[in-house]
Each structure stands twice: as C-alpha cells, then as structure tokens.
Design a protein around this motif. Structure first.
Motif, mmCIF file in Angstrom:
data_model
loop_
_atom_site.group_PDB
_atom_site.id
_atom_site.type_symbol
_atom_site.label_atom_id
_atom_site.label_comp_id
_atom_site.label_asym_id
_atom_site.label_seq_id
_atom_site.Cartn_x
_atom_site.Cartn_y
_atom_site.Cartn_z
ATOM 1 N N ASP A 177 -11.904 7.119 -16.813
ATOM 2 C CA ASP A 177 -13.143 7.494 -16.127
ATOM 3 C C ASP A 177 -12.945 8.719 -15.246
ATOM 4 O O ASP A 177 -13.614 8.877 -14.232
ATOM 5 N N THR A 224 -14.448 12.599 -18.523
ATOM 6 C CA THR A 224 -15.520 11.739 -19.038
ATOM 7 C C THR A 224 -16.888 12.284 -18.645
ATOM 8 O O THR A 224 -17.792 12.380 -19.477
ATOM 9 N N ALA A 225 -17.056 12.669 -17.381
ATOM 10 C CA ALA A 225 -18.331 13.249 -16.936
ATOM 11 C C ALA A 225 -18.607 14.555 -17.674
ATOM 12 O O ALA A 225 -19.754 14.849 -18.041
ATOM 13 N N HIS A 239 -20.015 13.834 -21.050
ATOM 14 C CA HIS A 239 -21.431 13.430 -20.937
ATOM 15 C C HIS A 239 -22.326 14.652 -20.758
ATOM 16 O O HIS A 239 -23.415 14.734 -21.329
ATOM 17 N N TYR A 240 -21.866 15.603 -19.963
ATOM 18 C CA TYR A 240 -22.617 16.850 -19.773
ATOM 19 C C TYR A 240 -22.745 17.588 -21.103
ATOM 20 O O TYR A 240 -23.826 18.057 -21.470
ATOM 21 N N ASP A 245 -22.630 16.284 -24.105
ATOM 22 C CA ASP A 245 -23.579 15.532 -24.942
ATOM 23 C C ASP A 245 -25.018 15.877 -24.573
ATOM 24 O O ASP A 245 -25.868 16.070 -25.444
ATOM 25 N N GLY A 246 -25.287 15.968 -23.266
ATOM 26 C CA GLY A 246 -26.634 16.321 -22.806
ATOM 27 C C GLY A 246 -27.050 17.717 -23.232
ATOM 28 O O GLY A 246 -28.214 17.954 -23.588
#
Length: 174
Positions: A84, A88-89, A92-93, A95-96
C-alpha cells in the motif's frame, strides 16, 4: 551537466524553497535516500515492464528516490516495495487517467507503456515514464493542474523542475 550535479542543484533549489516557506514546512522536506542497488533497479524495471530510461537509471544509482521534487516525490524502488505504498496510489491515478481518456487526448498512442515515477499526495499530478520508441521521441510525461509536458530525457525533466524557463517542452504529442 552530469546527474550528480543536476541532482545537487535540484536539492539546493528545493532546500531554499523549503527554508523560505512561511511557515517553514509549506513544501515537503527535501530528502535523498541511499542509492538503489542493481537488484532493486532490475526489480523496478520488471515492475515498470519497460527499460528504465538511462538518466533515471543513473539517478537511482545516486538516490533511491527523492522527497521534495516540487510538491511531490520522485519514486525509487523503495516506493514499490510496500503493498500500500506510494506506488499503489500512483497506479490508481494512472488508471483514472486512462478512464478519462487523458493520454489519448494529449496525443499518446493507446498502446503506450506508462509507468508512474512521481505522484503528489492528493493524486492530482504526476510524472510518467513512457515507452513507445517507434513512435515517440519523448520518454517522460508530466501532467497535473491543467498542464501536460513531454520531455525526451530524465535530465530534461529535472532541468525543467529546477528552472521551468530552461526549456519549452511539448504539451501534446503530434
């Protein structure tokens, strides 16, 4: 300018910004880490699923990441070690960005390999290593706060971070 001098110059600028902040602490505390070893660099390259750009590889031989690259860190292998962790963040960014169609909107091919090497705390800006050598002359994309900049090398990216007037990066891929 070699990577050691460039990294030192970036740290000097960030330390001055940090100390000039009112109150002190407005900017992240600039910090270098011990160098990434060859095993960590190979692991990062495997995670990225693309060859590391030469300048970034050299940067990692000096420091396994950097805190205080503007308002966000520059990742090293250590940032991908925790499940984590910051990586990981960053994913996610990414993916967005794909869901919003942003890479295609700025002219990147749909099959370009993108790997995050920096994302700010609120996950609204980041730097991505690109890989599509048959189509793109650039290897780096810095996006956030309504801006999109492309750089051919990691050295160019760092030079821009030190002095945005030092170059005129492309904003879109033709």
């Amino acid at each position: 300018m070699d990577m050691r001098q460039l990294t030192g110059q970036l740290m000097s600028v960030r330390i001055a910004e940090y100390l000039a902040g009112d109150p002190v602490g407005l900017f992240p505390t600039p910090r270098l880490y011990p160098p990434a070893g060859p095993v960590a660099v190979r692991a990062l390259e495997e995670r990225a699923r693309q060859p590391l750009e030469a300048g970034y590889r050299e940067f990692l031989s000096l420091t396994d990441g950097l805190d205080g690259f503007g308002l966000m860190p520059l990742f090293g292998g250590k940032d991908w070690a925790e499940e984590d962790g910051p990586g990981t963040a960053a994913l996610h960014y990414l993916d967005g960005l794909w869901e919003a169609g942003t890479p295609v909107d700025v002219g990147l091919p749909e099959d370009v390999a993108l790997f995050p090497v920096s994302v700010n705390k609120d996950v609204s800006a980041g730097v991505f290593m690109l890989h599509r050598p048959d189509v793109l002359p650039e290897r780096w994309w810095w996006i956030g706060e309504g801006s999109s900049f492309f750089f051919p090398t990691f050295v160019d990216l760092l030079a821009f971070a030190i002095d945005p007037l030092s170059s005129a990066p492309r904003e879109y891929v033709d």
